[in-house]
Design an enzyme around this catalytic site. Structure first.
Site, short mmCIF file in Angstrom:
data_model
loop_
_atom_site.label_atom_id
_atom_site.label_comp_id
_atom_site.label_asym_id
_atom_site.label_seq_id
_atom_site.Cartn_x
_atom_site.Cartn_y
_atom_site.Cartn_z
N TRP A 18 17.01 -10.62 6.79
CA TRP A 18 16.07 -11.71 6.56
C TRP A 18 16.81 -12.87 5.88
O TRP A 18 17.55 -12.64 4.92
CB TRP A 18 14.91 -11.22 5.69
CG TRP A 18 13.81 -12.22 5.60
CD1 TRP A 18 13.60 -13.12 4.60
CD2 TRP A 18 12.80 -12.44 6.58
NE1 TRP A 18 12.52 -13.90 4.90
CE2 TRP A 18 12.00 -13.51 6.11
CE3 TRP A 18 12.48 -11.85 7.80
CZ2 TRP A 18 10.91 -14.00 6.81
CZ3 TRP A 18 11.40 -12.34 8.51
CH2 TRP A 18 10.62 -13.39 8.02
N HIS A 48 14.74 -4.42 1.90
CA HIS A 48 14.06 -4.71 3.17
C HIS A 48 15.08 -4.85 4.30
O HIS A 48 14.98 -5.72 5.16
CB HIS A 48 13.18 -5.96 3.02
CG HIS A 48 12.14 -5.77 1.95
ND1 HIS A 48 10.84 -5.39 2.21
CD2 HIS A 48 12.24 -5.84 0.61
CE1 HIS A 48 10.18 -5.26 1.08
NE2 HIS A 48 11.01 -5.53 0.09
N HIS A 52 12.51 -0.35 7.45
CA HIS A 52 12.16 -0.22 6.04
C HIS A 52 10.65 -0.28 5.85
O HIS A 52 9.92 -0.71 6.74
CB HIS A 52 12.83 -1.34 5.21
CG HIS A 52 12.24 -2.69 5.48
ND1 HIS A 52 12.63 -3.47 6.54
CD2 HIS A 52 11.27 -3.40 4.85
CE1 HIS A 52 11.95 -4.60 6.55
NE2 HIS A 52 11.10 -4.59 5.52
N ASP A 54 7.45 -1.70 3.40
CA ASP A 54 6.98 -2.60 2.35
C ASP A 54 5.94 -1.84 1.53
O ASP A 54 4.95 -1.34 2.08
CB ASP A 54 6.26 -3.82 2.95
CG ASP A 54 7.22 -4.83 3.55
OD1 ASP A 54 8.44 -4.60 3.55
OD2 ASP A 54 6.71 -5.86 4.03
N HIS A 58 5.40 -5.49 -3.02
CA HIS A 58 6.22 -6.54 -2.39
C HIS A 58 5.53 -7.91 -2.51
O HIS A 58 6.20 -8.92 -2.75
CB HIS A 58 6.42 -6.16 -0.91
CG HIS A 58 7.39 -7.01 -0.15
ND1 HIS A 58 8.47 -7.62 -0.73
CD2 HIS A 58 7.44 -7.34 1.17
CE1 HIS A 58 9.14 -8.29 0.19
NE2 HIS A 58 8.54 -8.16 1.34
N HIS A 164 0.92 -10.56 4.78
CA HIS A 164 1.35 -9.48 3.87
C HIS A 164 0.28 -9.18 2.82
O HIS A 164 0.00 -8.02 2.51
CB HIS A 164 2.67 -9.86 3.18
CG HIS A 164 3.89 -9.51 3.96
ND1 HIS A 164 4.50 -10.39 4.81
CD2 HIS A 164 4.60 -8.37 4.05
CE1 HIS A 164 5.55 -9.81 5.37
NE2 HIS A 164 5.63 -8.58 4.93
N GLU A 176 8.57 -1.86 8.94
CA GLU A 176 9.17 -2.99 9.67
C GLU A 176 10.58 -2.63 10.12
O GLU A 176 11.20 -1.71 9.60
CB GLU A 176 9.19 -4.22 8.75
CG GLU A 176 7.80 -4.61 8.29
CD GLU A 176 7.76 -5.65 7.19
OE1 GLU A 176 6.78 -6.43 7.13
OE2 GLU A 176 8.69 -5.68 6.36
ZN ZN Z 1 9.73 -5.77 4.24
#
Ligand code: ZN
Length: 212
Positions: A18, A48, A52, A54, A58, A164, A176
């Protein structure tokens, strides 16, 4: 023994991360070829990274952390839904058009994102297929407890917070970075084992589907 499909990404420095997250750093700090008594690897990367989970923490200050999520929530019946390659955003009408089994409370979306993993491109791809707010609300109303997707976020790039917060705020655990390229849509048993990182907002996970 039942057939097992590994839906996890291999973590390496070649994996896209990311934008702004720590890069993947993996280095052997003891090497047998250099006289060490064993090979030992040191790791540094974000929680992440790759495939992974969340945890609610998060995006929610008082949310549960990854070590507080029971394995009972991460193992069990799951439906893999295939999203048409022409769909760029999973909305409530897109969800309504799918045949969702009423017995499942875990769902994984297979989209055109999965093709990206087979291309082994280490560049982050901004135009991935994600879930919008209308679909997030509908998933909560439908009673899902785990939602997974085949890129690094469930939410559209550039607009991470609303989706989210809707999902994690209703204690929907997010999975994810799945690779569903070799998975046919249908019902499976999900095995998802995130690292038990104390107090963490997420953790890399090994995820697999058991074929019944
Ligand atoms: Zn994540």
């Amino acid at each position: 023994m039942k057939k097992i499909i590994d839906i996890s990404l291999s973590i390496s420095a070649a994996l896209p991360v990311w934008p702004g997250d720590p890069p993947v750093w993996i280095e052997r700090t003891s090497k047998m070829e250099e006289g060490g008594s064993a090979n030992v690897t040191a790791l540094r990367f974000g929680a992440h990274t790759g495939t992974h989970m969340d945890a609610p923490y998060h995006f929610l200050e008082n949310g549960r952390t990854i070590d507080e999520i029971a394995l009972e929530e991460l193992i069990g019946l799951v439906q893999v839904l295939e999203i048409d390659a022409g769909v760029d955003l999973i909305t409530a009408p897109v969800l309504d058009s799918l045949k969702i089994d009423p017995a499942v409370d875990k769902i994984l979306f297979k989209t055109r994102n999965s093709i990206l993993w087979s291309q082994k491109n280490s560049t982050f791809f901004e135009d991935y297929v994600a879930i919008d707010e209308s679909a997030a609300h509908l998933l909560v109303n439908m009673g899902f407890h785990l939602v997974g997707i085949d890129y690094l976020s469930v939410a559209p790039y550039g607009d991470q917070t609303p989706v989210h917060r809707i999902l994690l705020g209703s204690n929907v655990i997010l999975l994810e970075g799945l690779n569903l390229a070799d998975v046919q849509p249908g019902l499976y048993t999900l095995l998802c084992l995130p690292l038990k990182l104390a107090g963490s907002d997420g953790a890399p996970a090994r995820a697999a589907l058991l074929v019944d």
